[in-house]
Scaffold this active site. Structure first.
Site, PDB file in Angstrom:
ATOM      1  N   SER A   1      38.000  39.928  51.945  1.00 21.22           N
ATOM      2  CA  SER A   1      36.639  40.487  51.960  1.00 21.22           C
ATOM      3  C   SER A   1      35.922  40.122  50.664  1.00 21.22           C
ATOM      4  CB  SER A   1      36.700  41.997  52.146  1.00 21.22           C
ATOM      5  OG  SER A   1      37.233  42.323  53.418  1.00 21.22           O
ATOM      6  N   GLY A   2      34.657  40.493  50.596  1.00 22.34           N
ATOM      7  CA  GLY A   2      33.838  40.147  49.440  1.00 22.34           C
ATOM      8  C   GLY A   2      32.869  39.023  49.716  1.00 22.34           C
TER       9      GLY A   2
ATOM     10  N   ASP B   1      45.528  32.258  53.270  1.00 24.21           N
ATOM     11  CA  ASP B   1      44.993  32.329  54.636  1.00 24.21           C
ATOM     12  C   ASP B   1      45.797  31.430  55.574  1.00 24.21           C
ATOM     13  OD1 ASP B   1      43.090  34.111  53.822  1.00 24.21           O
ATOM     14  OD2 ASP B   1      41.407  32.694  53.840  1.00 24.21           O
TER      15      ASP B   1
ATOM     16  N   HIS C   1      35.567  32.637  45.193  1.00 23.78           N
ATOM     17  CA  HIS C   1      36.339  33.734  44.609  1.00 23.78           C
ATOM     18  C   HIS C   1      36.199  33.730  43.088  1.00 23.78           C
ATOM     19  CE1 HIS C   1      38.402  32.364  48.340  1.00 23.78           C
ATOM     20  NE2 HIS C   1      38.284  33.646  48.629  1.00 23.78           N
TER      21      HIS C   1
ATOM     22  N   THR D   1     -12.123  59.993  40.346  1.00 17.00           N
ATOM     23  CA  THR D   1     -12.391  58.562  40.497  1.00 17.00           C
ATOM     24  C   THR D   1     -13.898  58.359  40.595  1.00 17.00           C
ATOM     25  OG1 THR D   1     -12.432  58.541  42.914  1.00 17.00           O
ATOM     26  CG2 THR D   1     -10.264  58.360  41.855  1.00 17.00           C
TER      27      THR D   1
END
Length: 596
Positions: free
Chosen positions: A64-65, A119, A227, A508
């Site tokens: 993840s990330g 992986d 990474h 105003t």
């Protein structure tokens, strides 16, 4: 190397992946996850059950990330499941097997794996175990990195954002009903025609870890991994068009021959944000990449995908992916998908050049009509000139006082801004105001103001003039009656209230104009002399402006000023409005006494 505590909107750093998945499936009804937290973190299509699924399942994943990869690309026409490891950590075999079992039917499954050792090993072992259980499984390795020299040994090229295009091609092929071997063949071919390289301005920060700035100020890293792995070279930050040119030269290098793309080829371009890069910067990179590919490399860019597809947590930077755009590939990329993070509105041929659409002409004046000051003024034209001259002189004379008041309750430039507008009106009045046409003259006052007055006051006065112009244009006769002027005045004030958001009592310019409007209408209705009614209403404008000393600010910069300071000065905008209104009224009254 400096480091300091990072700031992240998280709870326990160990729970970020499971909590991300929970949020993802709450957001997208078509996604679901397996009930195996925290060991099994798998996102699947909510409409797929493995035992009955009649198409090839396409499964990917990894550490993840990199969100939205991979779970954000789960959906009909893309991934059937995504296996999520911990941050930057390959998912365990048990988790991958759970995903295979959950979505794989008789047609089998294709595993799409980025080329990282963890992986490859974990997905590979899971594939072998699944085969032993009777599942049909094939695996495709994506290695699209073009940053490093051609590798030696077994490591090979890293899998980067080009993986997303492989997901889409394989997912569309599977959705069309192809066999596992055919889907795998299309995915492998896609891997052979895609190349990616990244550029980072900062390294990423893992949840719960200190932030590191190893690149240092003014530096960028070319070829940094997703990474945070070291890239090819660290260099001084350059303008983005030079960076884009360098990256494209690297991807398309004829020496390395990473992609089989030559001059005359059609290509797909992906600009991928790495997590902390604003969309503005990504679009700038895309806008520079297309002409470089066309003019310097002789390539036809037929699709452009720009966004954040495969990130690296909070890394600042982007990667560029180039894929050869064969017709079969484009058909897969354009195929429909329900994957929530695949970009929409990109299908269809990209034009060779985007020619800007001409700006539409204004409806207010004919395109060939040139405004000019009349050689002879009508009585109303002369009266309008007198009123404008008096109003602008009053503002110029009040410049220093307005700046002084504004320095206490605002940013100190009210007088300068208003004076700038008044001078522009004076100059344009002499050049081209069509004074015998009251409506067009008021419209041109707004244009003069818009050209030179910045800030809120400039746009509000432009709105004031445009709204008055719209009312005056409704009158067919060239001469405007006093009640028609009053009606235009009221319309202008209503427009300022509508778009500016203020009202009476907000401290105003409306606190001068609204009382003037009310008194002017009352006096004209009971039959007062119009010039007297104008003067009496200007008394109300002055009184209204002075009363702003006792009001609490509810609009503009004065809202940030303490009440003690506000009570010492009136509102500069209200005083300016009362001043020009009063000056115009007195000038017209004097003119009425002296005759035409």
């Amino acid at each position: 190397m400096a480091s300091f505590d990072s700031k992240k909107l998280i709870n326990n750093p160990n729970d970020v992946v499971t909590e991300f998945i929970e949020g993802l499936v709450e957001t997208y009804p078509g996604l679901q996850y397996l009930d195996g937290f925290p060991e099994v973190k798998v996102v699947i299509r909510a409409d797929v059950t493995g035992s009955t699924y009649d198409k090839v399942a396409v499964i990917s994943g990894g550490g993840s990330g990199h969100e939205p990869a991979h779970a954000g690309f789960v959906g009909d026409g893309m991934l059937t499941a995504a296996i999520c490891g911990d941050v930057f950590t390959s998912p365990p075999v048990a988790s991958i097997l759970a995903g295979i079992r959950a979505v794989t039917g008789p047609m089998g499954c294709l595993l799409i794996v980025k080329n990282y050792t963890g992986d490859r090993l974990n997905f590979g072992l899971a594939a072998e175990e699944a085969k032993s259980e009777g599942y049909k499984v094939e695996m495709v390795i994506v290695g699209d990195d073009c940053a490093l020299p051609p590798p030696r040994g077994i490591s090979g090229r890293r899998g980067l954002a080009g993986t997303i295009l492989v997901h889409k091609i394989a997912g569309a092929a599977a959705a069309s009903g192809l066999s596992l071997s055919d889907v795998a063949a299309e995915a492998r071919h896609a891997c052979e025609i895609v190349g990616t390289m990244g550029v980072a301005l900062s390294v990423c920060t893992l949840p719960g870890q200190p932030k590191s700035d190893r690149l240092g100020p003014g530096k960028m890293e070319l070829g940094l991994g997703i990474h945070g792995e070291a890239g090819a070279v660290v260099a001084d930050i350059q303008p983005v068009d030079l960076v884009v040119s360098h990256v494209l030269n690297r991807i398309l290098s004829e020496e390395t021959k990473y992609v089989p793309i030559k001059r005359g080829s059609r290509v797909v371009l992906m600009i991928n944000g790495l997590g902390a890069t604003p969309v503005m910067e990504l679009m700038i990179a895309a806008g520079k990449a297309v002409p470089i590919l066309q003019l310097e490399h002789g390539l036809a860019v037929v699709r452009v995908y720009t966004g954040s597809f495969m990130t690296s947590l909070d890394m600042a930077g982007f990667s560029i992916t180039i894929m050869k755009a064969e017709q079969a590939v484009l058909q897969r990329l354009d195929a429909a998908t329900k994957a929530p993070h695949w970009p929409v509105g990109v299908d269809g041929d990209h034009p060779p050049a985007k020619i800007p659409v001409p700006v539409p002409p204004s409806r207010t004046t004919k395109s060939d009509e040139v405004l000019s000051r009349p050689q002879q003024l009508s009585p109303q034209g002369r009266a309008l000139e007198v009123a404008i001259e008096a109003a602008t002189l009053a503002i110029i004379d009040l410049k220093d006082s307005l700046n002084d008041w504004d320095s206490k309750v605002g940013d100190g430039d009210c007088g300068s801004t208003m004076s700038r507008g008044a001078i522009a009106i004076q100059e344009d009045l002499k050049k081209y105001y069509p004074l015998n046409d009251a409506a067009e003259t008021i419209n041109e006052i707004g244009s003069s103001v818009r050209r030179v007055m910045g800030g809120t006051s400039g746009i509000l006065y432009d709105i004031f003039c445009k709204a008055a112009y719209a009312r005056l244009k409704l009158n067919k006769n060239s001469d405007i009656t006093p009640l028609q002027w009053a009606d235009a005045f009221e319309g202008a004030i209503d427009a300022v209230m509508l778009y500016g958001g203020a009202a009476a009592g907000y401290r105003t310019m409306l606190d001068a104009l609204i009382p003037a409007k009310t008194v002017l209408r009352e006096r004209l209705t009971i039959g007062d002399d119009p010039f007297d009614a104008f003067v009496v209403s200007s008394d109300a404008a002055i009184a209204g402006a002075e009363s702003t000393k006792h009001m609490e600010a509810q609009a503009g910069r004065s809202t940030y000023v303490s009440a003690d300071i506000l009570t010492s000065v009136p509102d500069p905008g209200a005083m300016a409005a009362a001043s020009w209104y009063r000056a115009a009224a007195l000038a017209l009254k004097d003119k009425s006494k002296s005759g035409p």
